[in-house]
Write a protein that holds these residues in place. Sequence first.
Motif, PDB file in Angstrom:
ATOM      1  N   TRP A 197       6.862  12.602   4.574  1.00  0.00           N
ATOM      2  CA  TRP A 197       6.970  11.177   4.840  1.00  0.00           C
ATOM      3  C   TRP A 197       7.111  10.454   3.507  1.00  0.00           C
ATOM      4  O   TRP A 197       6.313  10.622   2.602  1.00  0.00           O
ATOM      5  CB  TRP A 197       5.740  10.673   5.585  1.00  0.00           C
ATOM      6  CG  TRP A 197       5.832   9.212   5.915  1.00  0.00           C
ATOM      7  CD1 TRP A 197       5.246   8.168   5.259  1.00  0.00           C
ATOM      8  CD2 TRP A 197       6.589   8.634   6.983  1.00  0.00           C
ATOM      9  NE1 TRP A 197       5.581   6.976   5.850  1.00  0.00           N
ATOM     10  CE2 TRP A 197       6.413   7.221   6.909  1.00  0.00           C
ATOM     11  CE3 TRP A 197       7.402   9.161   7.981  1.00  0.00           C
ATOM     12  CZ2 TRP A 197       7.008   6.347   7.804  1.00  0.00           C
ATOM     13  CZ3 TRP A 197       7.997   8.282   8.878  1.00  0.00           C
ATOM     14  CH2 TRP A 197       7.797   6.898   8.792  1.00  0.00           C
ATOM     15  N   ILE A 198       8.166   9.658   3.387  1.00  0.00           N
ATOM     16  CA  ILE A 198       8.419   8.870   2.179  1.00  0.00           C
ATOM     17  C   ILE A 198       8.054   7.425   2.494  1.00  0.00           C
ATOM     18  O   ILE A 198       8.815   6.728   3.178  1.00  0.00           O
ATOM     19  CB  ILE A 198       9.888   8.955   1.734  1.00  0.00           C
ATOM     20  CG1 ILE A 198      10.378  10.411   1.672  1.00  0.00           C
ATOM     21  CG2 ILE A 198      10.086   8.236   0.401  1.00  0.00           C
ATOM     22  CD1 ILE A 198       9.790  11.233   0.561  1.00  0.00           C
TER      23      ILE A 198
ATOM     24  N   PHE B 214      10.642   4.710   2.023  1.00  0.00           N
ATOM     25  CA  PHE B 214      11.773   4.781   2.950  1.00  0.00           C
ATOM     26  C   PHE B 214      11.354   4.435   4.379  1.00  0.00           C
ATOM     27  O   PHE B 214      12.207   4.194   5.234  1.00  0.00           O
ATOM     28  CB  PHE B 214      12.375   6.190   2.984  1.00  0.00           C
ATOM     29  CG  PHE B 214      13.173   6.584   1.778  1.00  0.00           C
ATOM     30  CD1 PHE B 214      13.514   5.664   0.802  1.00  0.00           C
ATOM     31  CD2 PHE B 214      13.585   7.908   1.617  1.00  0.00           C
ATOM     32  CE1 PHE B 214      14.251   6.046  -0.306  1.00  0.00           C
ATOM     33  CE2 PHE B 214      14.327   8.298   0.511  1.00  0.00           C
ATOM     34  CZ  PHE B 214      14.654   7.359  -0.456  1.00  0.00           C
ATOM     35  N   GLU B 215      10.041   4.507   4.637  1.00  0.00           N
ATOM     36  CA  GLU B 215       9.518   4.395   5.996  1.00  0.00           C
ATOM     37  C   GLU B 215      10.186   5.419   6.902  1.00  0.00           C
ATOM     38  O   GLU B 215      10.564   5.145   8.044  1.00  0.00           O
ATOM     39  CB  GLU B 215       9.699   2.977   6.544  1.00  0.00           C
ATOM     40  CG  GLU B 215       8.934   1.927   5.742  1.00  0.00           C
ATOM     41  CD  GLU B 215       9.007   0.539   6.334  1.00  0.00           C
ATOM     42  OE1 GLU B 215       9.941   0.262   7.107  1.00  0.00           O
ATOM     43  OE2 GLU B 215       8.121  -0.280   6.014  1.00  0.00           O
ATOM     44  N   ALA B 216      10.335   6.628   6.373  1.00  0.00           N
ATOM     45  CA  ALA B 216      11.009   7.703   7.112  1.00  0.00           C
ATOM     46  C   ALA B 216      10.652   9.043   6.487  1.00  0.00           C
ATOM     47  O   ALA B 216      10.213   9.111   5.330  1.00  0.00           O
ATOM     48  CB  ALA B 216      12.518   7.507   7.078  1.00  0.00           C
ATOM     49  N   GLU B 217      10.847  10.089   7.262  1.00  0.00           N
ATOM     50  CA  GLU B 217      10.688  11.443   6.731  1.00  0.00           C
ATOM     51  C   GLU B 217      11.989  11.838   6.048  1.00  0.00           C
ATOM     52  O   GLU B 217      13.079  11.612   6.570  1.00  0.00           O
ATOM     53  CB  GLU B 217      10.364  12.421   7.858  1.00  0.00           C
ATOM     54  CG  GLU B 217       9.998  13.804   7.368  1.00  0.00           C
ATOM     55  CD  GLU B 217       9.538  14.721   8.485  1.00  0.00           C
ATOM     56  OE1 GLU B 217      10.423  15.329   9.128  1.00  0.00           O
ATOM     57  OE2 GLU B 217       8.318  14.822   8.708  1.00  0.00           O
ATOM     58  N   ALA B 218      11.863  12.419   4.873  1.00  0.00           N
ATOM     59  CA  ALA B 218      13.048  12.835   4.118  1.00  0.00           C
ATOM     60  C   ALA B 218      12.626  13.890   3.107  1.00  0.00           C
ATOM     61  O   ALA B 218      11.436  14.152   2.903  1.00  0.00           O
ATOM     62  CB  ALA B 218      13.682  11.641   3.412  1.00  0.00           C
TER      63      ALA B 218
ATOM     64  N   GLY C 109       0.785  -1.231   0.000  1.00  0.00           N
ATOM     65  CA  GLY C 109       0.000   0.000   0.000  1.00  0.00           C
ATOM     66  C   GLY C 109       0.814   1.276   0.000  1.00  0.00           C
ATOM     67  O   GLY C 109       0.265   2.360   0.253  1.00  0.00           O
ATOM     68  N   HIS C 110       2.093   1.199  -0.306  1.00  0.00           N
ATOM     69  CA  HIS C 110       2.951   2.382  -0.315  1.00  0.00           C
ATOM     70  C   HIS C 110       2.908   3.084  -1.675  1.00  0.00           C
ATOM     71  O   HIS C 110       3.140   2.452  -2.710  1.00  0.00           O
ATOM     72  CB  HIS C 110       4.400   2.006  -0.001  1.00  0.00           C
ATOM     73  CG  HIS C 110       4.601   1.573   1.410  1.00  0.00           C
ATOM     74  ND1 HIS C 110       5.761   0.978   1.854  1.00  0.00           N
ATOM     75  CD2 HIS C 110       3.790   1.656   2.492  1.00  0.00           C
ATOM     76  CE1 HIS C 110       5.654   0.709   3.144  1.00  0.00           C
ATOM     77  NE2 HIS C 110       4.468   1.113   3.554  1.00  0.00           N
ATOM     78  N   VAL C 111       2.659   4.375  -1.675  1.00  0.00           N
ATOM     79  CA  VAL C 111       2.734   5.149  -2.907  1.00  0.00           C
ATOM     80  C   VAL C 111       4.192   5.359  -3.282  1.00  0.00           C
ATOM     81  O   VAL C 111       5.097   5.188  -2.463  1.00  0.00           O
ATOM     82  CB  VAL C 111       2.025   6.514  -2.772  1.00  0.00           C
ATOM     83  CG1 VAL C 111       0.551   6.339  -2.438  1.00  0.00           C
ATOM     84  CG2 VAL C 111       2.717   7.410  -1.746  1.00  0.00           C
ATOM     85  N   THR C 112       4.420   5.748  -4.537  1.00  0.00           N
ATOM     86  CA  THR C 112       5.772   5.958  -5.039  1.00  0.00           C
ATOM     87  C   THR C 112       5.988   7.443  -5.339  1.00  0.00           C
ATOM     88  O   THR C 112       5.202   8.300  -4.946  1.00  0.00           O
ATOM     89  CB  THR C 112       6.030   5.113  -6.297  1.00  0.00           C
ATOM     90  OG1 THR C 112       5.418   5.743  -7.428  1.00  0.00           O
ATOM     91  CG2 THR C 112       5.483   3.699  -6.137  1.00  0.00           C
TER      92      THR C 112
END
Length: 380
Positions: free
Chosen positions: A108-109, A112-116, A66-69
């Motif tokens: 939020w990326i 990456f499961e992180a903010e960047a 379910g992660h967008v790109t």
Amino acid sequence: MLTLEDRARGCLVGAAVGDALGGAVEGWTTEQIAERHGGPVQGIVAPFYENWRTARPIAPYHKGDGHVTDDTLMTHALVRVYDRVRDHLDAYAVADHLVPELMGNPVWIPEFEAEALPLQRIFLAEKWIVARLHYGHVDPREAGVGNIVNCGAAMYMAPVGIVNAGNPRRAYAEAIDVAGAHQSSYGREAAGVFAAAVASAFTPRATVRTVVEDCLVLAKDGTRTAIEAVCETAEKYSDWEDALPALRAAVEPFDTVGPEYRKPSLGARRPSRLHAIEELPVALGLLLIGDGDYRKTVLGSVNYGRDCDSIATMSGALVGALHGNAAIPAEWSREVATASRLNLETPAATLAQVAREVFLRDVERRKAHEAAFGAIAGAR
């Protein structure tokens, strides 16, 4: 009748959900997708490799689940530019607002499961914008020249169509200007045509066929010919599973990448008046086959493989614009929003309000032009 707000929500949510579904299998063939998942993908799936952190060519991105790109990241970045400018955009707006957005606004990326910073995630063809405009000080209207020719600009042009809702010709012209800072040749052309398709889909009596017709009125060179070829083929099918090999065969003469998506040919992605990106014609073909049904259209796009996240982004946006947010399976949109930690609806509400403001400005500008022209030309 659907409101501007509902169509905008359907368009951007539909694009994000298509992106997330397609991202899990991006780069693979239809056959490889079926082998990995025991048949065609039917919804949100896990990454192609369980060890996605290290598995090539996926690492280090958490695609799937379910992660967008970057398609959605760029789309939402462009929405934020419209929110700041609150008027039509051009190539200079890319330099003045989109580049700082990519370089200086952490988000939020999901992969990456992180903010960047968005700049740290986007593909090299999108990093080109920053390299040329921020570091190279190139004229924004010409900065796209020299970049690889791909779908990078087209994939995030839905906001241009929304701001110009109901006016495909104006959407095309604005997107061509905006995309000049990013792409040239048929990559820039595809951005204009996709924005026009979105604007066309907002028309009250629009259908999948009127959207394609409006695209053909505006499209130029190989882009137009590719859309004609793919859509003529699509008209012969009512089931996407049967159609996928034929759609690939129809677009293949116009696609420079070649048969192996991960191993582009020597002539790949070079400027040409004879060629087209693969993603837009295929998205329009699957729009016809799906006949406005979101599941059919987007699942066909996902299972096509190759650059299927961008294909599903485009086709999902068009179905959402045609039929509103209710057309998108709620379980998919909820899961994508949760998994990606994104509010998928707020950007649409923002952009709809901007579109209303821009329309009022356009009316006033048109009145001023009519008055000036009347004074110049006199009564006849």
